[in-house]
Scaffold this active site. Structure first.
Site, short mmCIF file in Angstrom:
data_model
loop_
_atom_site.label_atom_id
_atom_site.label_comp_id
_atom_site.label_asym_id
_atom_site.label_seq_id
_atom_site.Cartn_x
_atom_site.Cartn_y
_atom_site.Cartn_z
N SER A 136 6.77 -15.58 15.64
CA SER A 136 5.58 -15.53 16.48
C SER A 136 5.66 -16.63 17.52
O SER A 136 6.32 -17.66 17.31
CB SER A 136 4.31 -15.72 15.64
OG SER A 136 3.17 -15.90 16.46
N VAL A 175 -0.04 -8.96 19.93
CA VAL A 175 0.28 -7.56 19.64
C VAL A 175 -0.94 -6.94 18.97
O VAL A 175 -1.46 -7.50 18.00
CB VAL A 175 1.49 -7.42 18.69
CG1 VAL A 175 1.91 -5.97 18.57
CG2 VAL A 175 2.65 -8.29 19.16
N TYR A 228 -1.14 -21.35 9.79
CA TYR A 228 -0.42 -20.16 10.26
C TYR A 228 0.72 -20.56 11.18
O TYR A 228 1.85 -20.08 11.03
CB TYR A 228 -1.36 -19.20 10.98
CG TYR A 228 -0.62 -18.01 11.57
CD1 TYR A 228 -0.04 -17.06 10.75
CD2 TYR A 228 -0.45 -17.88 12.95
CE1 TYR A 228 0.67 -15.99 11.27
CE2 TYR A 228 0.27 -16.82 13.49
CZ TYR A 228 0.82 -15.88 12.64
OH TYR A 228 1.54 -14.83 13.17
N ARG A 288 0.84 -1.21 0.00
CA ARG A 288 0.00 0.00 0.00
C ARG A 288 0.87 1.26 0.00
O ARG A 288 1.32 1.70 1.05
CB ARG A 288 -0.93 -0.02 1.22
CG ARG A 288 -1.85 -1.24 1.24
CD ARG A 288 -2.66 -1.31 2.52
NE ARG A 288 -1.82 -1.53 3.70
CZ ARG A 288 -2.30 -1.67 4.94
NH1 ARG A 288 -3.61 -1.60 5.15
NH2 ARG A 288 -1.48 -1.86 5.95
N ASP A 314 4.79 -6.37 -3.29
CA ASP A 314 4.15 -7.54 -2.73
C ASP A 314 5.21 -8.63 -2.66
O ASP A 314 5.67 -9.12 -3.69
CB ASP A 314 2.97 -7.98 -3.62
CG ASP A 314 2.16 -9.11 -3.01
OD1 ASP A 314 2.69 -9.83 -2.14
OD2 ASP A 314 0.99 -9.28 -3.41
N PRO A 346 6.84 -12.51 18.88
CA PRO A 346 5.90 -11.96 19.85
C PRO A 346 4.69 -12.86 20.07
O PRO A 346 4.33 -13.69 19.23
CB PRO A 346 5.45 -10.64 19.21
CG PRO A 346 6.27 -10.47 17.96
CD PRO A 346 6.73 -11.83 17.58
#
Length: 256
Positions: free
Chosen positions: A139, A185, A152, A35, A59, A182
């Protein structure tokens, strides 16, 4: 900080927070995201000269676009010192037998293949110069699988393995590798996971104090600014209200 930092997924959340922290230290920023309008908004919030930032609409799932973007950087931007592989997403929270194939494609293509495409195009220059730092955003999901997390969690486990493999492959060089992993978040993460369902996304963080993008950026900046002989391999951080991937405190202990 007289260094060039490439941050993917820099248009919001952790990526935008990293841009702020490194900009405050005087680094030159290459900010990449899909974006462009959001990227430009990020730059407007930074106290940084136009000559110290280079924007790329990118991308990371598009291997040819990644190769082109890195190979066509202006000479003054081509010696990347730190790569923050932040671009990533989660799609859905369905049982594997009920999941949407496109959700799988989005996660695997972005979280695994996209990270590899960017790293593969940046890393040879670091090895040639015998300095650099790859920082991958993993993660807690890469360490602990949770219900509905199937693919995921698999992609973040892949990030963990890729980071460990990189450290092995780079032995004998001065290139550093860090994985920052993390827990909860508060970013656009849940909104993206639930395909824009704001009400469902908001419930993820209700009744607890999650980490903020600044919390993660602060840790990333710390890892990036250690003495050259110090490599922080892995950091796992969670809010005080979170004990595991699924056990959190919302004014009482419960599974979320």
């Amino acid at each position: 900080m007289n260094q060039i930092i490439l941050i993917t997924g820099a248009s919001s959340g952790i990526g935008a927070a990293c841009a702020k922290y490194f900009a405050q230290a005087g680094a030159k920023l290459i900010l990449a995201a899909r974006r462009m309008g959001k990227l430009q908004q990020v730059v407007e919030t930074l106290n940084i000269q136009a000559s110290d930032v280079h924007l790329i609409q990118l991308d990371v799932r598009d291997r040819i676009a990644v190769e082109s973007a890195i190979s066509h950087l202006p000479p003054e931007w081509s010696h990347i010192d730190i790569l923050v592989n932040n671009a990533g997403l989660s799609r859905g929270l369905d049982k594997l037998q009920e999941a949407d194939f496109q959700d799988w494609e989005d996660m695997i293509d972005t979280n695994v293949k996209g990270l590899l495409y960017v790293t593969r195009n940046v890393l040879p220059g670091m090895v040639q110069r015998n300095k650099g730092h790859i920082i991958n955003i993993g993660s807690i999901a890469g360490h602990q699988t949770y219900p509905g997390g199937n693919v995921y969690c698999a992609t973040k486990a892949a990030v963990k393995s890729i980071s460990e493999g990189l450290k092995l492959d780079l032995i004998g060089t001065q290139v550093r590798v860090t994985s920052v992993d993390p827990g909860m978040v508060e970013t656009e993460f849940s909104n993206v996971r639930f395909h824009g369902d704001n009400q469902r996304a908001d419930k993820v963080y209700q009744g607890l104090t999650p980490l903020t993008p600044d919390d993660i950026a602060d840790v990333i900046f710390f890892c990036a600014t250690r003495p050259p002989h110090v490599n922080i391999n892995e950091v796992i951080l969670m809010p005080v209200d979170q004990a595991s991937a699924t056990l959190v405190n919302r004014n009482r202990i419960q599974i979320y």
